[in-house]
Write a protein that holds these residues in place. Structure first.
Motif, PDB file in Angstrom:
ATOM      1  N   ASN A   1       6.675   2.695   8.217  1.00  0.00           N
ATOM      2  CA  ASN A   1       5.610   3.437   7.543  1.00  0.00           C
ATOM      3  C   ASN A   1       4.459   2.590   7.046  1.00  0.00           C
ATOM      4  OD1 ASN A   1       6.998   5.963   7.750  1.00  0.00           O
ATOM      5  ND2 ASN A   1       8.349   5.250   6.126  1.00  0.00           N
ATOM      6  N   ALA A   2       4.568   1.276   7.141  1.00  0.00           N
ATOM      7  CA  ALA A   2       3.548   0.416   6.547  1.00  0.00           C
ATOM      8  C   ALA A   2       3.479  -0.924   7.270  1.00  0.00           C
ATOM      9  CB  ALA A   2       3.857   0.201   5.072  1.00  0.00           C
ATOM     10  N   ILE A   3       2.459  -1.699   6.888  1.00  0.00           N
ATOM     11  CA  ILE A   3       2.285  -3.037   7.436  1.00  0.00           C
ATOM     12  C   ILE A   3       1.859  -3.949   6.293  1.00  0.00           C
ATOM     13  CG2 ILE A   3      -0.110  -2.548   8.086  1.00  0.00           C
ATOM     14  CD1 ILE A   3       0.327  -4.396  10.544  1.00  0.00           C
ATOM     15  N   GLN A   4       2.366  -5.162   6.310  1.00  0.00           N
ATOM     16  CA  GLN A   4       1.988  -6.136   5.290  1.00  0.00           C
ATOM     17  C   GLN A   4       0.978  -7.092   5.909  1.00  0.00           C
ATOM     18  OE1 GLN A   4       4.922  -9.035   3.939  1.00  0.00           O
ATOM     19  NE2 GLN A   4       4.349  -8.584   1.829  1.00  0.00           N
ATOM     20  N   LEU A   5      -0.194  -7.126   5.318  1.00  0.00           N
ATOM     21  CA  LEU A   5      -1.279  -7.965   5.808  1.00  0.00           C
ATOM     22  C   LEU A   5      -1.654  -8.973   4.734  1.00  0.00           C
ATOM     23  CD1 LEU A   5      -3.399  -5.066   7.306  1.00  0.00           C
ATOM     24  CD2 LEU A   5      -1.905  -6.631   8.562  1.00  0.00           C
ATOM     25  N   SER A   6      -1.487 -10.246   5.041  1.00  0.00           N
ATOM     26  CA  SER A   6      -1.760 -11.337   4.097  1.00  0.00           C
ATOM     27  C   SER A   6      -1.092 -11.084   2.751  1.00  0.00           C
ATOM     28  CB  SER A   6      -3.264 -11.539   3.935  1.00  0.00           C
ATOM     29  OG  SER A   6      -3.837 -11.968   5.153  1.00  0.00           O
TER      30      SER A   6
ATOM     31  N   TYR B   1       0.158  -2.037   3.130  1.00  0.00           N
ATOM     32  CA  TYR B   1      -0.707  -0.880   3.374  1.00  0.00           C
ATOM     33  C   TYR B   1       0.087   0.113   4.198  1.00  0.00           C
ATOM     34  CZ  TYR B   1      -4.471  -4.223   2.392  1.00  0.00           C
ATOM     35  OH  TYR B   1      -5.283  -5.160   1.807  1.00  0.00           O
ATOM     36  N   ASN B   2       0.040   1.406   3.831  1.00  0.00           N
ATOM     37  CA  ASN B   2       0.675   2.380   4.719  1.00  0.00           C
ATOM     38  C   ASN B   2      -0.328   2.724   5.818  1.00  0.00           C
ATOM     39  OD1 ASN B   2      -0.860   4.769   4.063  1.00  0.00           O
ATOM     40  ND2 ASN B   2       0.329   4.959   2.192  1.00  0.00           N
ATOM     41  N   TRP B   3       0.174   3.234   6.928  1.00  0.00           N
ATOM     42  CA  TRP B   3      -0.672   3.457   8.104  1.00  0.00           C
ATOM     43  C   TRP B   3      -1.796   4.452   7.810  1.00  0.00           C
ATOM     44  CZ3 TRP B   3      -0.369  -0.203  11.411  1.00  0.00           C
ATOM     45  CH2 TRP B   3       0.827  -0.859  11.647  1.00  0.00           C
ATOM     46  N   ASP B   4      -1.499   5.517   7.044  1.00  0.00           N
ATOM     47  CA  ASP B   4      -2.531   6.514   6.720  1.00  0.00           C
ATOM     48  C   ASP B   4      -3.631   5.905   5.866  1.00  0.00           C
ATOM     49  OD1 ASP B   4      -1.135   8.464   8.119  1.00  0.00           O
ATOM     50  OD2 ASP B   4      -0.013   9.102   6.339  1.00  0.00           O
ATOM     51  N   GLU B   5      -3.252   5.069   4.904  1.00  0.00           N
ATOM     52  CA  GLU B   5      -4.220   4.401   4.043  1.00  0.00           C
ATOM     53  C   GLU B   5      -5.153   3.509   4.875  1.00  0.00           C
ATOM     54  OE1 GLU B   5      -2.453   1.306   1.598  1.00  0.00           O
ATOM     55  OE2 GLU B   5      -3.714   1.926  -0.084  1.00  0.00           O
ATOM     56  N   LEU B   6      -4.587   2.770   5.817  1.00  0.00           N
ATOM     57  CA  LEU B   6      -5.399   1.905   6.675  1.00  0.00           C
ATOM     58  C   LEU B   6      -6.351   2.706   7.551  1.00  0.00           C
ATOM     59  CD1 LEU B   6      -3.031  -0.933   7.869  1.00  0.00           C
ATOM     60  CD2 LEU B   6      -5.176  -1.173   6.646  1.00  0.00           C
TER      61      LEU B   6
END
Length: 90
Positions: free
Chosen positions: A55-60, A64-69
């Motif tokens: 449901n999400a990705i960690q960037l640096s 962030y969840n995919w919808d938020e991005l």
């Protein structure tokens, strides 16, 4: 003990189908420890993919969840793709 392992050519088609049927196989859109670009306020910023979940990705280091991005403008593999999205060509 079970641990996360990458799929290999050594798995049989039956084993792969079992992983798919039981919900253990996913396509990760980004590789770990690779650079990516997120769009914030219509500007691309380079980040490092530090983790990916369903449901999400960690960037640096920030999750962030995919919808938020998607609402922010997206996450892209290259700066060119990010700039193209900002310009409205995506």
């Amino acid at each position: 003990m079970l641990r996360t392992m990458p799929l290999t050519k050594n798995l049989t088609l039956e084993q792969i189908n079992h992983l798919i049927d039981t919900g253990h196989a996913f396509i990760s859109p980004f590789g770990l420890n690779r650079t990516a670009y997120i769009v914030i306020n219509h500007k691309p910023f380079m980040v490092v993919v530090t983790d990916v979940s369903i449901n999400a990705i960690q960037l640096s280091g920030s999750w962030y969840n995919w919808d938020e991005l998607e609402k922010m403008g997206g996450v892209f593999e290259s700066e060119f793709e990010a700039l193209k999205a900002v310009a409205g060509g995506a």
